[in-house]
Scaffold this motif. Structure first.
Motif, PDB file in Angstrom:
ATOM      1  N   LEU A  11       3.637  11.588   2.085  1.00  0.00           N
ATOM      2  CA  LEU A  11       3.668  10.196   2.525  1.00  0.00           C
ATOM      3  C   LEU A  11       3.627  10.140   4.045  1.00  0.00           C
ATOM      4  O   LEU A  11       4.236  10.972   4.727  1.00  0.00           O
ATOM      5  CB  LEU A  11       4.946   9.512   2.040  1.00  0.00           C
ATOM      6  CG  LEU A  11       5.091   9.269   0.540  1.00  0.00           C
ATOM      7  CD1 LEU A  11       6.477   8.732   0.223  1.00  0.00           C
ATOM      8  CD2 LEU A  11       4.027   8.295   0.049  1.00  0.00           C
ATOM      9  N   SER A  12       2.919   9.179   4.582  1.00  0.00           N
ATOM     10  CA  SER A  12       2.904   8.998   6.026  1.00  0.00           C
ATOM     11  C   SER A  12       4.263   8.487   6.483  1.00  0.00           C
ATOM     12  O   SER A  12       5.037   7.928   5.689  1.00  0.00           O
ATOM     13  CB  SER A  12       1.818   8.006   6.431  1.00  0.00           C
ATOM     14  OG  SER A  12       2.062   6.740   5.824  1.00  0.00           O
TER      15      SER A  12
ATOM     16  N   ALA B 248       2.432   1.658  -3.451  1.00  0.00           N
ATOM     17  CA  ALA B 248       1.414   2.059  -4.427  1.00  0.00           C
ATOM     18  C   ALA B 248       1.081   3.549  -4.287  1.00  0.00           C
ATOM     19  O   ALA B 248       0.910   4.257  -5.293  1.00  0.00           O
ATOM     20  CB  ALA B 248       0.158   1.215  -4.249  1.00  0.00           C
ATOM     21  N   THR B 249       0.999   4.022  -3.039  1.00  0.00           N
ATOM     22  CA  THR B 249       0.715   5.442  -2.803  1.00  0.00           C
ATOM     23  C   THR B 249       1.833   6.315  -3.358  1.00  0.00           C
ATOM     24  O   THR B 249       1.583   7.335  -4.019  1.00  0.00           O
ATOM     25  CB  THR B 249       0.546   5.712  -1.304  1.00  0.00           C
ATOM     26  OG1 THR B 249      -0.556   4.942  -0.806  1.00  0.00           O
ATOM     27  CG2 THR B 249       0.294   7.183  -1.035  1.00  0.00           C
ATOM     28  N   ALA B 250       3.083   5.915  -3.083  1.00  0.00           N
ATOM     29  CA  ALA B 250       4.227   6.692  -3.561  1.00  0.00           C
ATOM     30  C   ALA B 250       4.273   6.722  -5.085  1.00  0.00           C
ATOM     31  O   ALA B 250       4.492   7.778  -5.695  1.00  0.00           O
ATOM     32  CB  ALA B 250       5.521   6.116  -2.993  1.00  0.00           C
TER      33      ALA B 250
ATOM     34  N   GLU C  12       0.834  -1.212   0.000  1.00  0.00           N
ATOM     35  CA  GLU C  12       0.000   0.000   0.000  1.00  0.00           C
ATOM     36  C   GLU C  12       0.867   1.260   0.000  1.00  0.00           C
ATOM     37  O   GLU C  12       0.587   2.228  -0.718  1.00  0.00           O
ATOM     38  CB  GLU C  12      -0.923   0.001   1.214  1.00  0.00           C
ATOM     39  CG  GLU C  12      -1.893   1.178   1.242  1.00  0.00           C
ATOM     40  CD  GLU C  12      -2.858   1.121   2.418  1.00  0.00           C
ATOM     41  OE1 GLU C  12      -3.506   2.142   2.686  1.00  0.00           O
ATOM     42  OE2 GLU C  12      -2.957   0.051   3.063  1.00  0.00           O
ATOM     43  N   PHE C  13       1.929   1.254   0.794  1.00  0.00           N
ATOM     44  CA  PHE C  13       2.815   2.420   0.864  1.00  0.00           C
ATOM     45  C   PHE C  13       3.471   2.662  -0.492  1.00  0.00           C
ATOM     46  O   PHE C  13       3.517   3.797  -0.987  1.00  0.00           O
ATOM     47  CB  PHE C  13       3.883   2.198   1.937  1.00  0.00           C
ATOM     48  CG  PHE C  13       4.705   3.416   2.248  1.00  0.00           C
ATOM     49  CD1 PHE C  13       4.401   4.223   3.327  1.00  0.00           C
ATOM     50  CD2 PHE C  13       5.794   3.763   1.462  1.00  0.00           C
ATOM     51  CE1 PHE C  13       5.158   5.357   3.619  1.00  0.00           C
ATOM     52  CE2 PHE C  13       6.561   4.894   1.731  1.00  0.00           C
ATOM     53  CZ  PHE C  13       6.237   5.683   2.820  1.00  0.00           C
TER      54      PHE C  13
ATOM     55  N   ASP D 105       1.817   6.333  -7.183  1.00  0.00           N
ATOM     56  CA  ASP D 105       0.713   7.149  -7.681  1.00  0.00           C
ATOM     57  C   ASP D 105       1.030   8.643  -7.579  1.00  0.00           C
ATOM     58  O   ASP D 105       0.736   9.418  -8.508  1.00  0.00           O
ATOM     59  CB  ASP D 105      -0.560   6.829  -6.899  1.00  0.00           C
ATOM     60  CG  ASP D 105      -1.761   7.620  -7.401  1.00  0.00           C
ATOM     61  OD1 ASP D 105      -2.182   7.382  -8.555  1.00  0.00           O
ATOM     62  OD2 ASP D 105      -2.252   8.491  -6.661  1.00  0.00           O
ATOM     63  N   LEU D 106       1.645   9.059  -6.471  1.00  0.00           N
ATOM     64  CA  LEU D 106       2.028  10.465  -6.319  1.00  0.00           C
ATOM     65  C   LEU D 106       3.048  10.876  -7.374  1.00  0.00           C
ATOM     66  O   LEU D 106       2.982  11.981  -7.937  1.00  0.00           O
ATOM     67  CB  LEU D 106       2.600  10.699  -4.917  1.00  0.00           C
ATOM     68  CG  LEU D 106       1.594  10.714  -3.761  1.00  0.00           C
ATOM     69  CD1 LEU D 106       2.314  10.729  -2.423  1.00  0.00           C
ATOM     70  CD2 LEU D 106       0.662  11.921  -3.874  1.00  0.00           C
TER      71      LEU D 106
END
Length: 543
Positions: free
Chosen positions: A362-363, A217-219, A214-215, A221-222
């Motif tokens: 990012l968290s 994928a988020t990165a 998930e982390f 996508d950004l």
């Protein structure tokens, strides 16, 4: 009817060019072999060491893909020059004046520059070789001019003997020559700048990678939707920031977007902003004129298509007292480039200031879940003892580095039950593979944060860390000033712990530390009487 005569001069065939290069290189090798018998007996350290450099130049000239003939001729010219100096020096007792010392130093630099430039030529990718062909031609011509100038400077054929005195060498001059010799032989042995290649060798996709989909994928996508993205991967030591960055770097969508225009640079061994600039120039294969690294790098990057740069372990430079301002300036300048996507990894939960980081940010990278921790352990050291394994992994808060090291200990024949028993006795000292690197020892990894310049210069932060570690559930932020009443700059102390990644806030707003850090602090640092008094006073007043 007469036949038209062509005025075009036929170009040498590829075969002829290749033969010329091979003849030049073969002649250089023969010269080098003969030279070795001369230089061994000379009293000039530079000439003793030079054959090693020349051998590398000849080897590189034989490996380049473009300007092959010119490189072969350059290698032969350099070898002939050193042989001539060596032959003129035979039987001389050396005394080098300041002027001759400078000339020798200039020649040493020229040889090193030739070697480094040819090394760069051999490592270029195809598209860069095409773009740099004319630039290489000019550089080789400049090197040949410098070597020709050296012939004049040394006046080899007629007057070199006059420049080498019959008197004994003074200690001061001898030391200067020895320094040149040491520098040359150190480089020839494979130390920097050649070791620095490993600082920008792209990492492979991590083999043992769980719980981060998930982390990543988020990165990704950004990066794809916020070009050029500026991302900071933050978290405590050992949480897997470098591993996650490697996964993003090798993601198929990232490869499709950036192709070969990707660089991954480790900042961990670097000590200055200048060394970071040098590494970046080598990573991007940038030609530098007159030593202006920053100018050359920025000018080169502006001309590239969309490019990805990962700066790994940036805290090494960012937290340095002497370098933080320079690093901030460089990072701000890099982030201003419209073509450059930047990812940095660093310890702590606060990104470097001066950059507009892509939002949503990012968290902070958390520890992995219990299931992911089990998967990591099982991938390295399979076991059926699932219940004890879960207890063991929870004892280290599922910190990826700790999980990985425990699994490696499991490979040594220790079951989860045996590791759990030893954990209760040895605690964080157990998680050590016998090495001194942070990847081999949990205590070493933690100590890097403990010994960071930020914490060393802030006793209040260290005092707060001892108190947090002493209390099982940490400290509620709401009562932080009351519990740590002896600390005057409580906010600054808290920020320092955040920046070093040693403490974090829970969802319930408690300031706490990970279990391995807590055990490391309580085992190695005793809480003071004043700190105990503050804690007792607060909780007694509540009662």
């Amino acid at each position: 009817m007469s036949t038209a005569t062509s005025n075009t001069i036929a170009s040498p065939s590829t075969e002829e060019t290749g033969m010329k290069r091979q003849y030049a290189l073969q002649a250089a090798r023969l010269t080098l072999t003969a030279m070795a018998n001369i230089t061994d007996g000379l009293q000039i350290p530079f000439l003793k060491a030079a054959p090693q450099t020349l051998n590398q130049i000849i080897t590189l000239a034989d490996s380049v893909k473009t300007n092959k003939d010119a490189c072969g001729q350059l290698a032969k010219q350099a070898t002939d020059l050193i042989q001539a100096i060596a032959q003129a020096s035979v039987g001389k007792t050396v005394q080098m004046d300041e002027r001759l010392q400078d000339d020798v130093e200039d020649l040493r630099k020229t040889l090193e520059s030739i070697r480094e430039y040819m090394s760069k030529m051999t490592s270029r990718k195809t598209w860069k070789r095409v773009l740099a062909s004319s630039e290489d031609t000019a550089a080789i011509a400049e090197f040949r001019n410098k070597l020709a100038h050296a012939v004049v400077v040394f006046q080899i054929k007629d007057q070199i003997s006059a420049r080498i005195s019959q008197h004994a060498v003074t200690q001061d001059i001898l030391q200067k020559v020895t320094n040149i010799h040491d520098h040359l032989t150190t480089s020839a042995a494979g130390n920097p700048p050649y070791q620095s290649e490993f600082l920008f060798t792209p990492p492979a996709y991590p083999e043992c990678f769980y719980g981060r989909d998930e982390f990543v994928a988020t990165a990704v996508d950004l990066i794809l939707t916020h070009s050029p993205a500026k991302l900071a991967i933050l978290g405590p030591g050992g949480v897997g920031k470098t591993t996650v960055a490697a996964a993003i770097f090798n993601n198929s969508s990232i490869e499709d977007k950036f192709g070969e225009h990707r660089a991954f640079v480790s900042c961990e061994p670097l000590s200055t902003t200048e060394s970071l600039l040098e590494t970046l120039c080598k990573a991007f294969d940038v030609s530098v004129q007159n030593g202006k690294l920053h100018t050359a790098l920025m000018s080169f990057l502006k001309l590239l298509p969309d490019t990805l740069l990962v700066l790994d372990n940036l805290e090494t430079l960012w937290d340095s007292d002497d370098e933080s301002d320079n690093v901030q300036t460089l990072l701000r300048n890099l982030s201003s480039l419209a073509v450059l996507t930047i990812i940095i990894t660093m310890r702590g939960i606060l990104p470097p200031k001066g950059v507009l980081w892509t939002q949503p940010a990012l968290s902070v990278l958390p520890v992995v879940s219990v299931d992911a921790a089990k998967s990591i352990y099982q991938a390295i050291s399979p076991t059926d003892d699932d219940m004890v394994l879960e207890t063991l992994l929870c004892n280290v808060d599922c910190l990826p580095l700790a999980v990985t090291l425990l699994a490696n200990l499991g490979q040594c024949g220790l079951s989860p039950k045996e590791l759990q028993d030893r954990w209760e006795k040895e605690q964080s000292k157990l998680i050590n593979l016998g090495g001194k690197k942070k990847s081999e020892s949990l205590d070493v990894s933690i100590s890097l944060s403990i010994n960071s310049p930020l914490l060393k210069h802030n006793e209040d932060a260290f005092s707060l860390l001892r108190m947090i570690s002493f209390l099982p559930a940490g400290i509620p932020v709401l009562y932080l000033s009351e519990i740590a009443s002896h600390i005057e700059s409580i906010t600054e102390a808290q920020i320092v712990l955040f920046r070093t990644g040693l403490a974090y806030l829970t969802a319930s707003k408690r300031l706490t530390v990970l279990s391995p850090i807590k055990l490391y602090i309580t085992s190695n640092y005793e809480i003071t009487a004043n700190e105990i008094i503050d804690i007792q006073k607060f909780y007694f007043d509540l009662a």
